[in-house]
Design a protein around this motif. Structure first.
Motif, PDB file in Angstrom:
ATOM      1  N   THR A 123       5.438 -17.065  -2.427  1.00  0.00           N
ATOM      2  CA  THR A 123       4.685 -16.135  -3.246  1.00  0.00           C
ATOM      3  C   THR A 123       3.310 -15.903  -2.636  1.00  0.00           C
TER       4      THR A 123
ATOM      5  N   ASP B 163       0.899 -14.944  -4.842  1.00  0.00           N
ATOM      6  CA  ASP B 163       0.080 -15.118  -6.031  1.00  0.00           C
ATOM      7  C   ASP B 163      -0.421 -16.561  -6.080  1.00  0.00           C
TER       8      ASP B 163
ATOM      9  N   ARG C 112       0.802 -18.719  -9.041  1.00  0.00           N
ATOM     10  CA  ARG C 112       2.228 -19.045  -8.961  1.00  0.00           C
ATOM     11  C   ARG C 112       2.501 -20.000  -7.803  1.00  0.00           C
TER      12      ARG C 112
ATOM     13  N   PHE D  68       9.985 -14.026  -8.634  1.00  0.00           N
ATOM     14  CA  PHE D  68      10.240 -13.772  -7.208  1.00  0.00           C
ATOM     15  C   PHE D  68      10.807 -12.379  -6.996  1.00  0.00           C
TER      16      PHE D  68
ATOM     17  N   GLU E 139       8.157  -9.937  -6.742  1.00  0.00           N
ATOM     18  CA  GLU E 139       7.190 -10.118  -5.652  1.00  0.00           C
ATOM     19  C   GLU E 139       7.763  -9.926  -4.257  1.00  0.00           C
TER      20      GLU E 139
END
Length: 335
Positions: free
Chosen positions: A132, A134, A137, A175, A178
C-alpha cells in the motif's frame, strides 16, 4: 579422484534442472505483516542458525553444480548482523562468471543503509514488498512499519543503480481500491510490480478465507481499466507478466493458489537453520547443517537425494480446490 572432480547438474525426478537457490539468511524480521506472522512471533535462537560462513560454503556447492541464480531472503535478510559479508562472498561468484545473478528480497526498511554496498558487492536487482501507499494502512498491515523509511529505501536503491521490482500481496477490500495507484507509482519510477496471491503458510491469526483475492478475479477487474498485453518474458520465477499499455510498465501475477505454476519449477529453498526444502508447498526437508559435519561430499549427497524427491507440484491446494495450510510461517523461507 576428488568426489567433485566432474561436477554434474542437479536434476529432479521429473527432469527439471535446479538452477535457482533461495537462501533464507534469518527468520527474523523488523515488521509483523499480518499475512506473514502473528503479532507475537517467536523467532529461532541464534544457536540454531547457520553461520554466514556455512551458508557461503553450501551456496558454493550449489553453484559448482549448476545453480546460476541465488536470491537472499528472510525474514528480513538485512536485519542479519554481518549479512553484507555473505553478500560480498557470493558476489565473488558473480565476478568470476560462475553465478549469473545474486539478488535480494527485502521489506525495504533498511535498504537506504545498504543499497550502495549491495550494488558494490554485485547485486543488481532487489524485490521490495510494498502492499500500500497509504501510510496508515501500511502501519496497520505491518504493525510496526513506517512507509517513509521504505520510500527512502527505494530512492536510495535506484540512486545506487539497483533495479527494483515491487511485490504486493493481493487481498479483498482496500487493496482492490489501491492497486491502480500501485501500478502508477511503480511504472512512473521505472519499477516492475508483481501481484501475489496470499499463501496458507503458518498460523497468523488472520482469516485467510475472508481476505483471499484470486488473481484471475483481480485481473478481470484490471482489464476493465487498463490495456494488458501478455508478455512471453520469464525472469526465472513463477510470475506471468503483461505490459500495461497506458504506462508502458510491466505487471506480474504470481498465482500459487488459483493457477498452479509448478511445471517448470527450477528452484529449491534453504532455511536459515540449514533445512533444504525442495518445494515451498511441502513440509518435507533435509538437514544440510547435520551433513556439514561429515564434509562437502555428504552435503552434496544430501542435496542430490533431496532434489530427487522434489515433488511434481505443491500441496497448498486440495483436490476440492480448498487451501491446505502448512505449519511453517512464510518468514522461515521468504515465501
Amino acid at each position: 579422484m576428488p568426489f567433485d572432480a566432474s561436477p554434474a547438474p542437479l536434476i529432479d525426478g521429473f527432469g527439471r534442472p535446479v538452477t535457482y537457490l533461495r537462501l533464507s539468511v534469518t527468520d527474523r524480521c523488523d515488521l509483523r505483516c499480518r499475512y506473514c506472522m502473528p503479532e507475537r512471533m517467536t523467532f529461532l535462537p541464534k544457536k540454531d542458525i547457520l553461520s554466514l560462513e556455512e551458508m557461503a560454503r553450501i551456496a558454493g556447492l550449489f553453484i559448482r553444480h549448476g545453480v546460476r541464480k541465488i536470491r537472499l531472503t528472510g525474514g528480513e535478510p538485512l536485519v542479519r548482523k554481518g549479512v553484507m559479508s555473505l553478500v560480498e562472498a557470493l558476489g565473488q561468484h558473480v565476478d568470476s562468471g560462475d553465478l549469473d545473478e545474486l539478488c535480494l528480497t527485502t521489506n525495504g526498511t533498511l535498504l537506504s543503509r545498504h543499497a550502495e554496498g549491495l550494488f558494490a558487492a554485485g547485486v543488481r536487482r532487489v524485490n521490495v514488498s510494498l502492499d500500500t501507499l497509504d501510510a496508515a494502512r501500511f502501519r496497520y498491515i505491518t504493525r510496526l512499519g513506517d512507509l517513509d523509511r521504505v520510500l527512502e529505501g527505494l530512492d536510495a536503491a535506484q540512486a545506487a543503480g539497483l533495479k527494483i521490482k515491487l511485490n504486493a500481496v493481493a487481498s479483498r477490500g482496500a487493496f482492490e481500491e489501491e492497486v491502480d495507484d500501485l501500478i502508477r507509482f511503480a511504472h512512473e519510477r521505472g519499477m516492475d510490480l508483481t501481484l501475489i496471491e496470499e499463501m496458507p503458510l503458518g498460523d497468523t491469526g488472520r482469516d485467510r478465507d475472508a481476505n483471499f483475492l484470486p488473481l484471475w478475479q483481480l485481473r478481470r477487474d484490471l482489464d476493465r481499466r487498463w490495456t494488458l498485453d501478455p508478455l512471453a518474458l520469464s525472469t526465472g520465477g513463477p510470475a506471468r507478466f503483461v505490459r500495461v499499455q497506458e504506462t508502458g510498465g510491466r505487471l506480474g501475477f504470481i498465482t500459487p493458489m488459483s493457477c498452479n505454476f509448478c511445471a517448470l519449477c527450477n528452484r529449491v529453498r534453504l532455511s536459515a537453520t540449514g533445512k533444504l526444502y525442495p518445494c515451498m508447498g511441502h513440509e518435507g526437508a533435509s538437514d544440510l547443517r547435520a551433513a556439514l559435519i561429515d564434509g562437502d561430499a555428504e552435503v552434496l549427497r544430501t542435496i542430490r537425494q533431496t532434489i530427487a524427491r522434489k515433488p511434481e507440484r505443491h500441496d497448498m491446494v486440495g483436490q476440492d480446490g480448498q487451501a491446505l495450510a502448512l505449519s511453517r510461517h512464510m518468514s522461515e523461507l521468504g515465501g
